[in-house]
Design an enzyme around this catalytic site. Structure first.
Site, mmCIF file in Angstrom:
data_model
loop_
_atom_site.group_PDB
_atom_site.id
_atom_site.type_symbol
_atom_site.label_atom_id
_atom_site.label_comp_id
_atom_site.label_asym_id
_atom_site.label_seq_id
_atom_site.Cartn_x
_atom_site.Cartn_y
_atom_site.Cartn_z
ATOM 1 C CB THR A 147 15.325 2.724 12.115
ATOM 2 O OG1 THR A 147 14.538 1.695 11.562
ATOM 3 C CG2 THR A 147 15.062 2.859 13.587
ATOM 4 C CB THR A 148 17.959 2.766 7.697
ATOM 5 O OG1 THR A 148 18.339 1.803 8.655
ATOM 6 C CG2 THR A 148 18.870 3.965 7.751
ATOM 7 C CD GLU A 155 -0.638 -1.837 12.824
ATOM 8 O OE1 GLU A 155 -0.532 -1.024 11.892
ATOM 9 O OE2 GLU A 155 -0.453 -3.035 12.698
ATOM 10 C CD GLU A 209 3.359 -6.160 15.140
ATOM 11 O OE1 GLU A 209 2.564 -6.212 16.090
ATOM 12 O OE2 GLU A 209 3.007 -6.173 13.950
ATOM 13 N NE ARG A 267 -16.685 2.147 -7.989
ATOM 14 C CZ ARG A 267 -17.362 1.288 -8.750
ATOM 15 N NH1 ARG A 267 -18.541 0.844 -8.379
ATOM 16 N NH2 ARG A 267 -16.848 0.869 -9.879
ATOM 17 C CG HIS A 273 -2.008 2.132 10.920
ATOM 18 N ND1 HIS A 273 -0.892 2.150 10.127
ATOM 19 C CD2 HIS A 273 -1.896 3.214 11.735
ATOM 20 C CE1 HIS A 273 -0.139 3.204 10.437
ATOM 21 N NE2 HIS A 273 -0.736 3.870 11.406
ATOM 22 C CG HIS A 323 5.672 -4.462 7.067
ATOM 23 N ND1 HIS A 323 4.773 -3.414 7.128
ATOM 24 C CD2 HIS A 323 6.237 -4.413 5.845
ATOM 25 C CE1 HIS A 323 4.822 -2.738 5.992
ATOM 26 N NE2 HIS A 323 5.694 -3.324 5.193
ATOM 27 C CG ASN A 341 -3.820 -4.467 9.263
ATOM 28 O OD1 ASN A 341 -4.701 -3.982 8.583
ATOM 29 N ND2 ASN A 341 -2.834 -3.740 9.768
ATOM 30 N NE ARG A 391 -1.018 5.766 6.976
ATOM 31 C CZ ARG A 391 0.211 5.234 7.013
ATOM 32 N NH1 ARG A 391 0.368 3.939 7.155
ATOM 33 N NH2 ARG A 391 1.259 6.003 6.892
ATOM 34 N N GLY A 402 -1.751 -8.535 7.296
ATOM 35 C CA GLY A 402 -2.841 -7.873 6.603
ATOM 36 C C GLY A 402 -2.801 -8.031 5.101
ATOM 37 N NE ARG A 429 -2.346 6.762 3.754
ATOM 38 C CZ ARG A 429 -1.009 6.712 3.733
ATOM 39 N NH1 ARG A 429 -0.410 5.636 3.300
ATOM 40 N NH2 ARG A 429 -0.289 7.720 4.123
ATOM 41 C CG HIS A 472 -4.884 -2.907 2.606
ATOM 42 N ND1 HIS A 472 -4.720 -1.545 2.470
ATOM 43 C CD2 HIS A 472 -3.680 -3.382 2.976
ATOM 44 C CE1 HIS A 472 -3.465 -1.223 2.730
ATOM 45 N NE2 HIS A 472 -2.815 -2.324 3.045
HETATM 46 N N1 PXP Z 1 2.369 -4.834 11.988
HETATM 47 C C1 PXP Z 1 2.445 -3.495 11.912
HETATM 48 C C2 PXP Z 1 2.934 -2.736 13.100
HETATM 49 C C3 PXP Z 1 2.017 -2.807 10.754
HETATM 50 O O1 PXP Z 1 2.077 -1.469 10.704
HETATM 51 C C4 PXP Z 1 1.493 -3.562 9.683
HETATM 52 C C5 PXP Z 1 0.989 -2.869 8.463
HETATM 53 O O2 PXP Z 1 2.020 -2.253 7.802
HETATM 54 C C6 PXP Z 1 1.449 -4.950 9.806
HETATM 55 C C7 PXP Z 1 1.891 -5.560 10.966
HETATM 56 C C8 PXP Z 1 0.889 -5.809 8.715
HETATM 57 O O3 PXP Z 1 1.674 -5.728 7.597
HETATM 58 P P1 PXP Z 1 1.141 -6.381 6.246
HETATM 59 O O4 PXP Z 1 -0.086 -5.619 5.852
HETATM 60 O O5 PXP Z 1 2.282 -6.163 5.315
HETATM 61 O O6 PXP Z 1 0.835 -7.812 6.528
#
Ligand code: PXP
Length: 247
Positions: free
Chosen positions: A102-103, A72, A153, A20, A45, A193, A9, A47, A215, A51, A12
């Protein structure tokens, strides 16, 4: 033995670029570097507030990359229309508003079936592999199967953040059970994640897990060891964990 796939991912990289307001560093170049270093696919992703990744980034990656692009996205009409136009090879539906959570942070697919059903159907009709980002909860996986998603996932955030001890072991057991349940339901199982070298190895050792999407950690490591080296090391770590599982 099934080789585990690594999705990188690059969101970032766009976060850094946008800080910048210029064009450097370019997420497309980062995607190319990750693929050369051993990634199988690229995840971004888009969004709703744009962002980090922007529409033009997704278009550029879809046009320029030979490898699969995993988009995503929230299950909104705007995002479904965008994906239908861009036709990424994979779409992963993720929550963006608290009401969809969810929580622990995955989609509440069991509660949101009526909203998700048309999105899953329309995305699948484009030929995309559709996955749902879910907590490792049996009810959520059953909902994914009813919705006709091709994949789930599993949200690994709770596991990755858990301190060593019985709670952490229980979280890993939940992920293992969910991966087995996904396979039994005919759903391809992905996970992501918060994964780092250690937690990714633990997930790669679960034989039903076909793909990891990573990511933040890799981009963080890029500061210290460079993105190609971090991706290559992750590749080696997860391949080694997978091969030990099958020995
Ligand atoms: N999988 C999904 C569905 C995500 O939304 C994300 C980013 O939050 C990731 C994987 C990658 O997570 P990370 O950046 O924490 O590695």
């Amino acid at each position: 033995m099934t080789r585990i796939r690594l999705g990188v991912n690059v969101d970032h990289v766009a976060t850094l670029r946008n800080a910048r307001g210029g064009t450097h560093p370019d997420p497309l170049e980062a995607a190319r570097a990750a693929l050369r270093a051993g990634a199988d696919s690229i995840t971004v992703h888009l969004r709703e507030d744009r962002r980090h990744i922007r529409d033009a980034d997704v278009r550029a990656m879809r046009a320029a990359l030979d490898a699969p692009l995993n988009l995503e996205m929230a299950a909104t009409a705007e995002m479904v229309a965008f994906a239908t136009a861009i036709r990424p090879q994979a779409c992963c539906l993720v929550p963006e508003r608290r009401a969809e959570l969810t929580t622990e942070g995955g989609l509440d697919a069991a509660a949101a079936e009526a909203v998700l059903a048309p999105a899953v159907r329309q995305l699948a009709a484009t030929g995309a592999r559709v996955s749902l980002f879910l907590d490792p909860d049996p009810r959520q996986l059953e909902a994914a199967a009813r919705l006709g998603a091709g994949a789930v996932e599993l949200h690994t955030g709770t596991f990755c953040e858990a301190p060593a001890g019985p709670g952490r072991a229980a979280e890993l057991a939940r992920l293992r059970q969910a991966a087995a349940q996904a396979a039994a339901l005919g759903l391809e199982c992905h996970a992501g994640h918060g994964l780092d070298y250690d937690t990714a190895a633990e997930l790669a050792a679960i034989p039903e897990v076909a793909e990891l999407n990573i990511g933040h950690f890799l981009l963080g490591q890029a500061v210290f060891e460079g993105l190609p080296a971090a991706v290559a090391r992750m590749r080696q770590v997860i391949d080694a964990a997978r091969s030990r599982t099958h020995r």
